[in-house]
Design a protein around this motif. Structure first.
Motif, PDB file in Angstrom:
ATOM      1  N   ILE A  42     -19.712  21.552  44.060  1.00 17.78           N
ATOM      2  CA  ILE A  42     -19.785  20.091  44.041  1.00 17.78           C
ATOM      3  C   ILE A  42     -19.545  19.671  42.604  1.00 17.78           C
ATOM      4  O   ILE A  42     -20.240  20.112  41.687  1.00 17.78           O
ATOM      5  N   LEU A  43     -18.560  18.828  42.399  1.00 18.04           N
ATOM      6  CA  LEU A  43     -18.206  18.354  41.059  1.00 18.04           C
ATOM      7  C   LEU A  43     -18.142  16.837  41.083  1.00 18.04           C
ATOM      8  O   LEU A  43     -17.419  16.257  41.906  1.00 18.04           O
ATOM      9  N   LYS A  44     -18.927  16.208  40.200  1.00 15.31           N
ATOM     10  CA  LYS A  44     -18.820  14.754  40.052  1.00 15.31           C
ATOM     11  C   LYS A  44     -17.791  14.501  38.969  1.00 15.31           C
ATOM     12  O   LYS A  44     -17.952  14.918  37.824  1.00 15.31           O
ATOM     13  N   LYS A  45     -16.714  13.828  39.345  1.00 11.67           N
ATOM     14  CA  LYS A  45     -15.617  13.612  38.415  1.00 11.67           C
ATOM     15  C   LYS A  45     -16.023  12.641  37.309  1.00 11.67           C
ATOM     16  O   LYS A  45     -16.750  11.680  37.551  1.00 11.67           O
ATOM     17  N   ASP A  46     -15.499  12.911  36.100  1.00 20.05           N
ATOM     18  CA  ASP A  46     -15.694  11.963  35.004  1.00 20.05           C
ATOM     19  C   ASP A  46     -14.413  11.158  34.821  1.00 20.05           C
ATOM     20  O   ASP A  46     -13.446  11.302  35.585  1.00 20.05           O
TER      21      ASP A  46
ATOM     22  N   VAL B  32     -16.115   9.602  47.935  1.00 18.20           N
ATOM     23  CA  VAL B  32     -16.711   8.518  47.159  1.00 18.20           C
ATOM     24  C   VAL B  32     -18.118   8.271  47.681  1.00 18.20           C
ATOM     25  O   VAL B  32     -18.310   7.964  48.853  1.00 18.20           O
ATOM     26  N   VAL B  33     -19.100   8.438  46.789  1.00 19.74           N
ATOM     27  CA  VAL B  33     -20.495   8.191  47.117  1.00 19.74           C
ATOM     28  C   VAL B  33     -21.053   7.304  46.020  1.00 19.74           C
ATOM     29  O   VAL B  33     -21.079   7.704  44.850  1.00 19.74           O
ATOM     30  N   GLY B  34     -21.459   6.102  46.387  1.00 14.61           N
ATOM     31  CA  GLY B  34     -21.946   5.151  45.389  1.00 14.61           C
ATOM     32  C   GLY B  34     -20.825   4.782  44.443  1.00 14.61           C
ATOM     33  O   GLY B  34     -19.747   4.369  44.865  1.00 14.61           O
ATOM     34  N   ASP B  35     -21.062   4.992  43.153  1.00 16.36           N
ATOM     35  CA  ASP B  35     -20.049   4.649  42.150  1.00 16.36           C
ATOM     36  C   ASP B  35     -19.282   5.873  41.654  1.00 16.36           C
ATOM     37  O   ASP B  35     -18.512   5.775  40.713  1.00 16.36           O
ATOM     38  N   GLY B  36     -19.467   7.024  42.273  1.00 18.68           N
ATOM     39  CA  GLY B  36     -18.828   8.234  41.777  1.00 18.68           C
ATOM     40  C   GLY B  36     -17.885   8.885  42.770  1.00 18.68           C
ATOM     41  O   GLY B  36     -18.031   8.753  43.980  1.00 18.68           O
ATOM     42  N   ASN B  37     -16.900   9.591  42.205  1.00 18.12           N
ATOM     43  CA  ASN B  37     -15.989  10.410  42.994  1.00 18.12           C
ATOM     44  C   ASN B  37     -16.435  11.859  42.869  1.00 18.12           C
ATOM     45  O   ASN B  37     -16.690  12.343  41.766  1.00 18.12           O
TER      46      ASN B  37
ATOM     47  N   PRO C 245     -15.567  22.076  53.200  1.00 18.91           N
ATOM     48  CA  PRO C 245     -16.489  22.358  54.306  1.00 18.91           C
ATOM     49  C   PRO C 245     -16.755  21.093  55.120  1.00 18.91           C
ATOM     50  O   PRO C 245     -16.607  19.981  54.611  1.00 18.91           O
ATOM     51  N   PRO C 246     -17.154  21.218  56.366  1.00 22.98           N
ATOM     52  CA  PRO C 246     -17.518  20.022  57.136  1.00 22.98           C
ATOM     53  C   PRO C 246     -18.756  19.374  56.514  1.00 22.98           C
ATOM     54  O   PRO C 246     -19.702  20.070  56.145  1.00 22.98           O
ATOM     55  N   PHE C 247     -18.723  18.057  56.377  1.00 22.38           N
ATOM     56  CA  PHE C 247     -19.837  17.357  55.749  1.00 22.38           C
ATOM     57  C   PHE C 247     -19.972  15.957  56.326  1.00 22.38           C
ATOM     58  O   PHE C 247     -19.079  15.445  56.993  1.00 22.38           O
ATOM     59  N   LYS C 248     -21.111  15.355  56.014  1.00 25.96           N
ATOM     60  CA  LYS C 248     -21.382  13.974  56.376  1.00 25.96           C
ATOM     61  C   LYS C 248     -22.117  13.356  55.199  1.00 25.96           C
ATOM     62  O   LYS C 248     -22.909  14.017  54.534  1.00 25.96           O
ATOM     63  N   ILE C 249     -21.838  12.084  54.909  1.00 26.14           N
ATOM     64  CA  ILE C 249     -22.535  11.369  53.845  1.00 26.14           C
ATOM     65  C   ILE C 249     -23.644  10.547  54.483  1.00 26.14           C
ATOM     66  O   ILE C 249     -23.418   9.785  55.418  1.00 26.14           O
ATOM     67  N   ASP C 250     -24.860  10.718  53.959  1.00 29.50           N
ATOM     68  CA  ASP C 250     -26.027   9.971  54.445  1.00 29.50           C
ATOM     69  C   ASP C 250     -26.657   9.289  53.233  1.00 29.50           C
ATOM     70  O   ASP C 250     -27.507   9.869  52.563  1.00 29.50           O
ATOM     71  N   GLY C 251     -26.208   8.072  52.932  1.00 26.34           N
ATOM     72  CA  GLY C 251     -26.674   7.367  51.728  1.00 26.34           C
ATOM     73  C   GLY C 251     -26.107   8.051  50.494  1.00 26.34           C
ATOM     74  O   GLY C 251     -24.904   8.083  50.288  1.00 26.34           O
ATOM     75  N   THR C 252     -26.997   8.632  49.669  1.00 30.71           N
ATOM     76  CA  THR C 252     -26.545   9.392  48.494  1.00 30.71           C
ATOM     77  C   THR C 252     -26.672  10.890  48.745  1.00 30.71           C
ATOM     78  O   THR C 252     -26.562  11.677  47.812  1.00 30.71           O
ATOM     79  N   LYS C 253     -26.880  11.271  49.987  1.00 35.84           N
ATOM     80  CA  LYS C 253     -27.046  12.684  50.325  1.00 35.84           C
ATOM     81  C   LYS C 253     -25.810  13.212  51.035  1.00 35.84           C
ATOM     82  O   LYS C 253     -25.202  12.530  51.848  1.00 35.84           O
ATOM     83  N   LEU C 254     -25.487  14.445  50.721  1.00 30.66           N
ATOM     84  CA  LEU C 254     -24.382  15.157  51.343  1.00 30.66           C
ATOM     85  C   LEU C 254     -24.990  16.147  52.324  1.00 30.66           C
ATOM     86  O   LEU C 254     -25.826  16.968  51.946  1.00 30.66           O
TER      87      LEU C 254
ATOM     88  N   GLY D 128     -27.735  25.996  59.836  1.00 30.84           N
ATOM     89  CA  GLY D 128     -26.366  25.512  59.828  1.00 30.84           C
ATOM     90  C   GLY D 128     -26.156  24.275  58.983  1.00 30.84           C
ATOM     91  O   GLY D 128     -25.030  23.885  58.739  1.00 30.84           O
ATOM     92  N   PHE D 129     -27.232  23.630  58.522  1.00 36.09           N
ATOM     93  CA  PHE D 129     -27.123  22.403  57.747  1.00 36.09           C
ATOM     94  C   PHE D 129     -27.787  22.570  56.389  1.00 36.09           C
ATOM     95  O   PHE D 129     -28.846  23.168  56.284  1.00 36.09           O
ATOM     96  N   THR D 130     -27.155  22.037  55.361  1.00 30.59           N
ATOM     97  CA  THR D 130     -27.720  22.005  54.018  1.00 30.59           C
ATOM     98  C   THR D 130     -27.556  20.586  53.501  1.00 30.59           C
ATOM     99  O   THR D 130     -26.475  20.018  53.582  1.00 30.59           O
ATOM    100  N   THR D 131     -28.636  20.022  52.959  1.00 32.42           N
ATOM    101  CA  THR D 131     -28.599  18.656  52.433  1.00 32.42           C
ATOM    102  C   THR D 131     -28.713  18.706  50.916  1.00 32.42           C
ATOM    103  O   THR D 131     -29.588  19.393  50.380  1.00 32.42           O
ATOM    104  N   VAL D 132     -27.828  17.972  50.239  1.00 29.51           N
ATOM    105  CA  VAL D 132     -27.808  17.932  48.780  1.00 29.51           C
ATOM    106  C   VAL D 132     -27.858  16.468  48.353  1.00 29.51           C
ATOM    107  O   VAL D 132     -27.044  15.656  48.805  1.00 29.51           O
ATOM    108  N   ASP D 133     -28.811  16.137  47.465  1.00 35.06           N
ATOM    109  CA  ASP D 133     -28.898  14.782  46.928  1.00 35.06           C
ATOM    110  C   ASP D 133     -27.944  14.672  45.744  1.00 35.06           C
ATOM    111  O   ASP D 133     -28.079  15.397  44.754  1.00 35.06           O
ATOM    112  N   LEU D 134     -26.971  13.763  45.845  1.00 32.31           N
ATOM    113  CA  LEU D 134     -25.961  13.621  44.803  1.00 32.31           C
ATOM    114  C   LEU D 134     -26.355  12.613  43.724  1.00 32.31           C
ATOM    115  O   LEU D 134     -25.709  12.549  42.680  1.00 32.31           O
TER     116      LEU D 134
END
Length: 168
Positions: free
Chosen positions: A71-75, A87-92, A143-152, A45-51
């Motif tokens: 997952i799209l990191k905006k420019d 917003v994670v770190g310096d990116g949207n 989707p339901p998510f949680k931010i854990d540092g730089t991980k989604l 039920g959980f998937t972790t992605v390092d952003l």
């Protein structure tokens, strides 16, 4: 009837009652275990992605519960949207379930147009996941998510997800 037969009958009745109670307890434990999901099901039920390694403008597709997740990191050319951006770190980032809200087809990301395009019926979604053309009745789902540092962490409702859902 003699006292000895009465005592024997009482003993047999109590022994039967004790065996039935123990059997009932084991049956309840077995039922409880069959209702609980297996550890493998819980883990799926959980998937972790390092952003952190994503570059501006980079698109990534992962799978969560057999569904594509975009997952799209905006420019700098993509406008910020506080009601859809994470917003994670310096990116949207935009995180959406990659299924068209019209009939469930999987749109593709067109980096030159900065659009998600659905080939089935011509639906288009902008870089925020908002429907901008065609038959899709609503934006791409989040989707339901949680931010854990730089991980989604997909599949867990964190405060960031609750904030986004409250603004929609």
């Amino acid at each position: 009837m003699s006292v000895q037969k009465q005592e024997r009958r009482d003993f047999i009745g109590m022994a039967f009652g004790a065996v039935a109670a123990v059997g009932g307890a084991f049956a309840l434990v077995g039922m409880k275990k069959s209702w609980d999901p297996l550890p493998s099901v819980k883990a799926a039920g959980f998937t972790t992605v390092d952003l952190s390694p994503m570059q501006p403008g980079e698109f990534r597709q992962v799978e969560w519960r057999k569904k594509p997740i975009f997952i799209l990191k905006k420019d700098d050319s993509m406008k910020a949207n506080p009601s859809r951006d994470i917003v994670v770190g310096d990116g949207n980032y935009i995180v959406t379930i990659g299924l068209c809200t019209h009939l469930g087809c999987i749109p593709s990301w067109s980096p030159s147009d900065k659009l998600f395009k659905c080939a089935c019926h011509g639906g288009e979604f902008n870089s925020d996941g908002m429907n901008v053309f065609g038959p899709p009745p609503r934006p791409l789902d989040i989707p339901p998510f949680k931010i854990d540092g730089t991980k989604l962490v997909l599949g867990e409702e964190g405060p960031e997800y609750k904030k986004l859902v409250a603004t929609v």
